[in-house]
Design a protein around this motif. Structure first.
Motif, mmCIF file in Angstrom:
data_model
loop_
_atom_site.group_PDB
_atom_site.id
_atom_site.type_symbol
_atom_site.label_atom_id
_atom_site.label_comp_id
_atom_site.label_asym_id
_atom_site.label_seq_id
_atom_site.Cartn_x
_atom_site.Cartn_y
_atom_site.Cartn_z
ATOM 1 N N THR A 6 1.073 -1.332 0.080
ATOM 2 C CA THR A 6 -0.098 0.246 0.147
ATOM 3 C C THR A 6 0.370 1.518 0.307
ATOM 4 O OG1 THR A 6 0.035 -0.296 2.499
ATOM 5 C CG2 THR A 6 -2.024 -0.794 0.959
ATOM 6 N N THR A 123 -4.257 7.082 -5.418
ATOM 7 C CA THR A 123 -4.926 5.582 -4.863
ATOM 8 C C THR A 123 -4.140 4.863 -4.350
ATOM 9 O OG1 THR A 123 -5.786 5.238 -7.505
ATOM 10 C CG2 THR A 123 -4.836 3.655 -6.448
ATOM 11 N N GLU A 127 -5.031 4.157 -0.410
ATOM 12 C CA GLU A 127 -4.868 2.178 -0.018
ATOM 13 C C GLU A 127 -3.669 2.345 1.680
ATOM 14 O OE1 GLU A 127 -2.748 1.303 -2.632
ATOM 15 O OE2 GLU A 127 -4.497 -0.082 -4.403
#
Length: 318
Positions: A6, A123, A127
């Motif tokens: 992540t 993104t 995450e």
């Protein structure tokens, strides 16, 4: 720790922290640190001492918020004093007191801090923040304003912020002070998960926090390191040397003249004293299994001399 998928942070092998002869005197004349030397390996490390012992001064120095007057601090091959930006890129710091924007939600503010930490890809940032809020058990409350969080929830949010960027050094300063018992347990459970890939320094005056979490520790008072040890080894080294007696408060002065009292506390209206002695001090005393609190008070009262300073697990039968 946070799942590395992540984050775009490069995974680095865990490294230790080396502190050599660090001293710090403030402008008001207070000598906060006096030739402090420690070797702190990866994992949970407890820095234990009373209020005003120098713990926060050392933590602020490690966090590059102030410089020592002398000495050297190395995080792996990074010089903490000379390479402050390099340290800050791999540092997580939860100070004793920190502010939040009460009208911002946890999700919003953590996203903002992630941008400041350099996680610019939207993104990856989404995450990362989700993973941290889940790890700190705040996901269900992510949209709630921080002003409505309990003290323990705010502390867990502070850990989420400190974990951004997968720090190699995580500092938490007096993290459980003021937490109720349930929040304290939740917070300690969270901290226990964080020492796998980082140096995690827990600075506290609460002996139980170190006993429950840390595999290595140091006791500090008046700016000096009194003991550096593994908690289990330090406790084992006191076997057969701690004695207790239930007495009346008025008898304490006479007992203190005859014995090395390390602690005294009320029990059912009377006073329970613990004494450090290699042999039974006197009739009326009974042996007691030592614990880390006995180690702590023995160090503070000077019962543990320089020969006891380095205690390793292999030196005692555990």
């Amino acid at each position: 720790m946070l799942n590395r998928s992540t984050s775009d942070t490069v995974v680095k092998p865990p490294c230790g922290l080396t502190i050599r002869n660090v001293s710090k005197r403030y402008a008001n004349g207070v000598q906060a640190l006096q030739n402090v030397s420690l070797d702190i390996p990866p994992g949970m490390y407890g820095l234990l001492g009373p209020n005003g012992a120098g713990k926060s001064t050392l933590m602020r120095t490690l966090a590059t918020l102030q410089e020592p007057d002398s000495g050297q601090l190395l995080l792996g091959d990074i010089d903490v004093v000379q390479q402050k930006e390099a340290v800050r890129q791999t540092l997580g710091y939860l100070p004793q007191e920190f502010g939040v924007y009460p009208k911002a939600s946890a999700q919003e503010l953590l996203d903002y801090f992630a941008v400041l930490k350099g996680i610019t890809d939207r993104t990856v940032r989404r995450e990362t923040t989700e993973a941290l809020l889940r790890q700190t058990n705040l996901w269900d409350k992510r949209k709630q304003n921080l002003g409505g969080y309990s003290g323990g929830m705010k502390q867990r949010f502070g850990v989420a912020v400190a974990l951004l960027g997968n720090p190699r050094l995580l500092i938490v300063d007096e993290p459980t002070a003021g937490l109720d018992p349930a929040e304290r347990v939740r917070f300690l459970n969270l901290l226990s998960e964080l020492g796998e890939n980082s140096v995690v320094i827990l600075s506290t005056h609460i002996v139980a926090d170190v006993a429950e979490l840390c595999t290595n520790m140091a006791i500090i008072n008046q700016g000096r390191i009194l003991l550096e040890a593994q908690p289990l080894a330090a406790v084992a080294a006191l076997q057969g040397q701690i004695w207790r007696k239930l007495t009346d408060k008025h008898a304490l002065p006479a007992l203190a003249q005859e014995h090395r009292i390390i602690s005294a506390k009320l029990l059912s209206g009377r006073t329970l004293v613990h004494v450090h002695s290699p042999a039974r001090p006197a009739p009326g005393f009974e042996p007691v299994e030592p614990d880390l609190e006995d180690v702590y008070f023995s160090a503070l009262t000077g019962c543990l001399g320089p020969a006891s300073r380095q205690l390793k697990a292999e030196e005692v039968a555990l």
